[in-house]
Design a protein around this motif. Structure first.
Motif, PDB file in Angstrom:
ATOM      1  N   ALA A  10      45.073  43.351  36.992  1.00 48.05           N
ATOM      2  CA  ALA A  10      43.842  44.033  36.588  1.00 48.05           C
ATOM      3  C   ALA A  10      44.118  45.520  36.394  1.00 48.05           C
ATOM      4  O   ALA A  10      44.934  46.115  37.106  1.00 48.05           O
ATOM      5  CB  ALA A  10      42.765  43.833  37.647  1.00 48.05           C
ATOM      6  N   SER A  59      42.628  51.651  43.458  1.00 48.15           N
ATOM      7  CA  SER A  59      41.624  50.641  43.121  1.00 48.15           C
ATOM      8  C   SER A  59      41.937  49.995  41.776  1.00 48.15           C
ATOM      9  O   SER A  59      42.297  50.672  40.810  1.00 48.15           O
ATOM     10  CB  SER A  59      40.236  51.287  43.078  1.00 48.15           C
ATOM     11  OG  SER A  59      39.258  50.373  42.650  1.00 48.15           O
ATOM     12  N   ARG A  60      41.785  48.654  41.743  1.00 50.00           N
ATOM     13  CA  ARG A  60      41.884  47.918  40.488  1.00 50.00           C
ATOM     14  C   ARG A  60      40.513  47.370  40.113  1.00 50.00           C
ATOM     15  O   ARG A  60      39.617  47.272  40.952  1.00 50.00           O
ATOM     16  CB  ARG A  60      42.886  46.760  40.601  1.00 50.00           C
ATOM     17  CG  ARG A  60      44.277  47.184  41.008  1.00 50.00           C
ATOM     18  CD  ARG A  60      45.309  46.057  40.816  1.00 50.00           C
ATOM     19  NE  ARG A  60      44.933  44.810  41.455  1.00 50.00           N
ATOM     20  CZ  ARG A  60      45.169  44.516  42.732  1.00 50.00           C
ATOM     21  NH1 ARG A  60      45.758  45.407  43.525  1.00 50.00           N
ATOM     22  NH2 ARG A  60      44.824  43.337  43.221  1.00 50.00           N
ATOM     23  N   ALA A  61      40.359  46.989  38.862  1.00 55.63           N
ATOM     24  CA  ALA A  61      39.065  46.494  38.386  1.00 55.63           C
ATOM     25  C   ALA A  61      38.671  45.179  39.042  1.00 55.63           C
ATOM     26  O   ALA A  61      37.496  44.832  39.089  1.00 55.63           O
ATOM     27  CB  ALA A  61      39.090  46.340  36.868  1.00 55.63           C
ATOM     28  N   SER A  62      39.645  44.431  39.544  1.00 51.26           N
ATOM     29  CA  SER A  62      39.394  43.181  40.258  1.00 51.26           C
ATOM     30  C   SER A  62      40.594  42.898  41.149  1.00 51.26           C
ATOM     31  O   SER A  62      41.571  43.653  41.141  1.00 51.26           O
ATOM     32  CB  SER A  62      39.163  42.024  39.288  1.00 51.26           C
ATOM     33  OG  SER A  62      40.388  41.625  38.688  1.00 51.26           O
ATOM     34  N   ASP A  63      40.547  41.807  41.901  1.00 47.26           N
ATOM     35  CA  ASP A  63      41.679  41.447  42.751  1.00 47.26           C
ATOM     36  C   ASP A  63      42.821  40.794  41.977  1.00 47.26           C
ATOM     37  O   ASP A  63      43.893  40.544  42.534  1.00 47.26           O
ATOM     38  CB  ASP A  63      41.214  40.499  43.871  1.00 47.26           C
ATOM     39  CG  ASP A  63      40.410  41.223  44.945  1.00 47.26           C
ATOM     40  OD1 ASP A  63      40.623  42.443  45.115  1.00 47.26           O
ATOM     41  OD2 ASP A  63      39.584  40.565  45.606  1.00 47.26           O
ATOM     42  N   PHE A  64      42.623  40.504  40.699  1.00 47.66           N
ATOM     43  CA  PHE A  64      43.686  39.949  39.865  1.00 47.66           C
ATOM     44  C   PHE A  64      44.864  40.928  39.853  1.00 47.66           C
ATOM     45  O   PHE A  64      44.678  42.129  39.597  1.00 47.66           O
ATOM     46  CB  PHE A  64      43.168  39.725  38.447  1.00 47.66           C
ATOM     47  CG  PHE A  64      44.178  39.161  37.503  1.00 47.66           C
ATOM     48  CD1 PHE A  64      44.738  37.907  37.719  1.00 47.66           C
ATOM     49  CD2 PHE A  64      44.573  39.876  36.375  1.00 47.66           C
ATOM     50  CE1 PHE A  64      45.687  37.382  36.842  1.00 47.66           C
ATOM     51  CE2 PHE A  64      45.511  39.366  35.489  1.00 47.66           C
ATOM     52  CZ  PHE A  64      46.068  38.106  35.735  1.00 47.66           C
ATOM     53  N   ARG A 107      41.562  51.531  38.424  1.00 49.79           N
ATOM     54  CA  ARG A 107      40.360  52.364  38.341  1.00 49.79           C
ATOM     55  C   ARG A 107      40.603  53.755  38.898  1.00 49.79           C
ATOM     56  O   ARG A 107      39.736  54.624  38.792  1.00 49.79           O
ATOM     57  CB  ARG A 107      39.204  51.691  39.085  1.00 49.79           C
ATOM     58  CG  ARG A 107      38.742  50.390  38.461  1.00 49.79           C
ATOM     59  CD  ARG A 107      37.439  49.904  39.040  1.00 49.79           C
ATOM     60  NE  ARG A 107      37.568  49.577  40.462  1.00 49.79           N
ATOM     61  CZ  ARG A 107      36.650  48.910  41.158  1.00 49.79           C
ATOM     62  NH1 ARG A 107      35.533  48.504  40.560  1.00 49.79           N
ATOM     63  NH2 ARG A 107      36.833  48.643  42.432  1.00 49.79           N
TER      64      ARG A 107
END
Length: 221
Positions: free
Chosen positions: A85, A77-82, A88
């Motif tokens: 990013a 998981s990343r903090a956003s789709d960027f 997490r």
């Protein structure tokens, strides 16, 4: 309708929620192991929620009790789709989970496992468009692909009856379509598939013996 109990990992994610809905609709009894049970909004007598960490052997042992199969829709998981990013989850979250899960499943006699990986993992990276290979090599997108590869290697080295599903680019369309199955880049995959179609495929493939020890790329027209 079936009455088989399965363990679902990743039930709070964007695709995982749809897998959970589909599993319950198909008549499965479902155990979910999640960090945050409050994120699961579905209420069902066929659903049991366990709070814990998928990297923890004791948590997995409790959640897998009485199950006949496992579906994992986990991802890094990343903090956003960027693409750049921050993460997490740990960089080895998937492989650490699989290391524990393969042992726990063996100990409890749970043989069947279906895992969601990604098109572009391992040998399929060569089949990707060049621009996407660049993102894998140069951004945090690649962290997930590298750990999916480690996860797949652990599965292949195990005695489990596994199927590895590698969807192409995920979109949020709710339109059900026929799924194209590709191996060795034949037929050449399309670039997109909806999360809903991935969810349906993951549930359907669970009970198909012909998919044992198979790595399949899925897409839709």
């Amino acid at each position: 309708m079936v009455n088989k109990r399965i363990l679902l990992l990743g039930a709070t994610g964007r695709t995982g929620r749809l897998v959970l809905e589909q599993a319950l609709a198909e008549g499965y009894q479902v155990n979910c192991l999640v960090r945050s049970p409050e994120k699961i909004k579905i209420k069902s007598d066929s659903l049991d929620i366990f709070q814990g960490d998928t990297q923890n052997r004791d948590d997995l042992s409790k959640a897998i009790e009485a199950c006949e199969a496992v579906i994992s829709i986990l991802n890094i998981s990343r903090a956003s789709d960027f693409p750049w990013a921050p993460l997490r989850t740990p960089k080895d979250f998937l492989s650490q989970t699989m290391s524990q899960l393969s042992t726990v499943a063996y100990e409890q006699g749970v043989n069947r496992i279906v895992v969601c990986s990604a098109w572009g993992v391992a040998e399929t990276k060569a089949d990707l468009p060049g621009w996407f290979r660049w993102f894998i090599d140069n951004s945090n997108i690649g962290v997930a692909y590298r750990d999916h590869e480690r996860q797949e290697a652990l599965l292949e080295a195990s005695d489990l009856d596994w199927t590895i599903v590698r969807p192409v680019g995920l979109i949020n369309s709710k339109k059900a379509k026929e799924v194209i199955e590709s191996q060795n880049n034949q037929p050449k995959p399309k670039l997109l598939i909806s999360r809903l179609n991935v969810a349906k495929y993951m549930i359907n493939v669970l009970s198909k013996p012909k998919t044992s020890k198979m790595k399949v790329v899925i897409s839709t027209l």
